[in-house]
Design an enzyme around this catalytic site. Structure first.
Site, PDB file in Angstrom:
ATOM      1  NE  ARG A  16      -2.164   1.209   3.923  1.00 54.56           N
ATOM      2  CZ  ARG A  16      -2.894   1.617   4.953  1.00 54.56           C
ATOM      3  NH1 ARG A  16      -4.198   1.686   4.855  1.00 54.56           N
ATOM      4  NH2 ARG A  16      -2.334   1.936   6.101  1.00 54.56           N
TER       5      ARG A  16
ATOM      6  CB  THR B  31      -1.968   7.271  -3.281  1.00 50.11           C
ATOM      7  OG1 THR B  31      -1.370   5.951  -3.319  1.00 50.11           O
ATOM      8  CG2 THR B  31      -1.033   8.264  -3.943  1.00 50.11           C
TER       9      THR B  31
ATOM     10  CG  ASP C 219       2.405  -1.728   9.913  1.00 49.31           C
ATOM     11  OD1 ASP C 219       2.439  -0.924   8.986  1.00 49.31           O
ATOM     12  OD2 ASP C 219       2.621  -2.957   9.763  1.00 49.31           O
TER      13      ASP C 219
ATOM     14  CG  ASP D  62       5.883  -2.135  11.025  1.00 51.01           C
ATOM     15  OD1 ASP D  62       6.361  -2.757  10.050  1.00 51.01           O
ATOM     16  OD2 ASP D  62       5.752  -0.902  11.061  1.00 51.01           O
TER      17      ASP D  62
HETATM   18  N1  URA Z   1      -2.735  -1.974   7.999  1.00 49.44           N
HETATM   19  C1  URA Z   1      -2.303  -2.183   9.263  1.00 49.44           C
HETATM   20  O1  URA Z   1      -1.368  -2.942   9.493  1.00 49.44           O
HETATM   21  N2  URA Z   1      -2.923  -1.536  10.272  1.00 49.44           N
HETATM   22  C2  URA Z   1      -3.958  -0.686  10.090  1.00 49.44           C
HETATM   23  O2  URA Z   1      -4.497  -0.146  11.052  1.00 49.44           O
HETATM   24  C3  URA Z   1      -4.402  -0.476   8.753  1.00 49.44           C
HETATM   25  C4  URA Z   1      -3.768  -1.120   7.720  1.00 49.44           C
END
Ligand code: URA
Length: 212
Positions: free
Chosen positions: A103, A107, A203, A206
């Site tokens: 992603r 954008t 995330d 992560d």
């Molecule tokens: N991707 C993620 O890892 N966390 C989010 O909150 C949104 C997209």
């Protein structure tokens, strides 16, 4: 599109620990694994089976086995990889294909950087693994990829989903004629301006694997 939000105290308990910022990566990975197995149980409710005759030590009886062609499980790299083991434990005979999607954080558009999937997915039930349904961009791109290859039924398993992402999926596939199901551990409140789910868990990639 069918949306199933798991409503179970064990799932809620595990999600609470998962969301907690103090939870370390090994515990996070372990909890994701357990949650996926619980969600996969719900997601595979309509997996195709065929009747089979077997003999128990007592008598002959009829049972069922998973039908051919086997279901296809598609983890979306990178974070979906953390869900693969939990899914495979429940459906060990499923075929596994991989989709690498990234992603753009400015954008919020998703693009495919890798794929390892059967060319022909006709008549295949596909189970897509992606922990976070946020803007919906990644899943729209992934579903389109599978539909182009002939997939006839798609179920996404997500740990958390945002209402905005569900609306995007519903709009994108309302005329597709393909049965689409979403199974999620919880329906969260919103997306923030950076595309993160709130309250969310941060995330997912992560937290599973560390920041790279
Ligand atoms: N991707 C993620 O890892 N966390 C989010 O909150 C949104 C997209």
């Amino acid at each position: 599109m069918k949306v199933h939000v798991a409503n179970h105290p064990l799932i809620s308990h595990k999600l609470t620990v998962l969301r907690d910022e103090r939870t370390d990566s090994p515990t996070f990975r372990h909890l994701v694994d357990e949650l996926v197995t619980l969600l996969a149980y719900e997601a595979t409710r309509d997996v195709r089976t065929v009747p089979v005759k077997i003999k128990t030590p007592v008598t002959e009886t009829m049972g069922v086995k998973l039908a051919s062609p086997r279901p296809v499980v598609v983890p979306i790299l990178r974070a979906g990889l953390g869900m693969l083991e939990g899914m495979s434990r429940l459906v060990p005979t499923a075929e596994i294909g991989f989709l690498g999607m990234v992603r753009d954080e400015t954008t919020l558009q998703a693009s495919t950087y890798a794929n390892r999937l059967p060319e022909n997915l006709a008549c295949r039930q596909c189970f897509v693994l992606d922990p976070m349904l946020a803007t919906g961009g990644t899943l729209v791109a992934a579903f389109n990829f599978l539909i182009e290859r002939g997939a006839t039924e798609i179920t996404a398993i997500c740990i958390l989903a945002a209402p905005e992402g569900i609306a995007v999926l519903e709009e994108a596939f309302k005329d597709s004629g393909i049965p689409i199901t979403l199974v999620t551990g919880a329906l969260d409140e919103n997306l923030n301006e950076h595309g993160y789910i709130g309250p969310g868990l941060g995330d997912a990639g992560d937290r599973l694997y560390g920041v790279v």
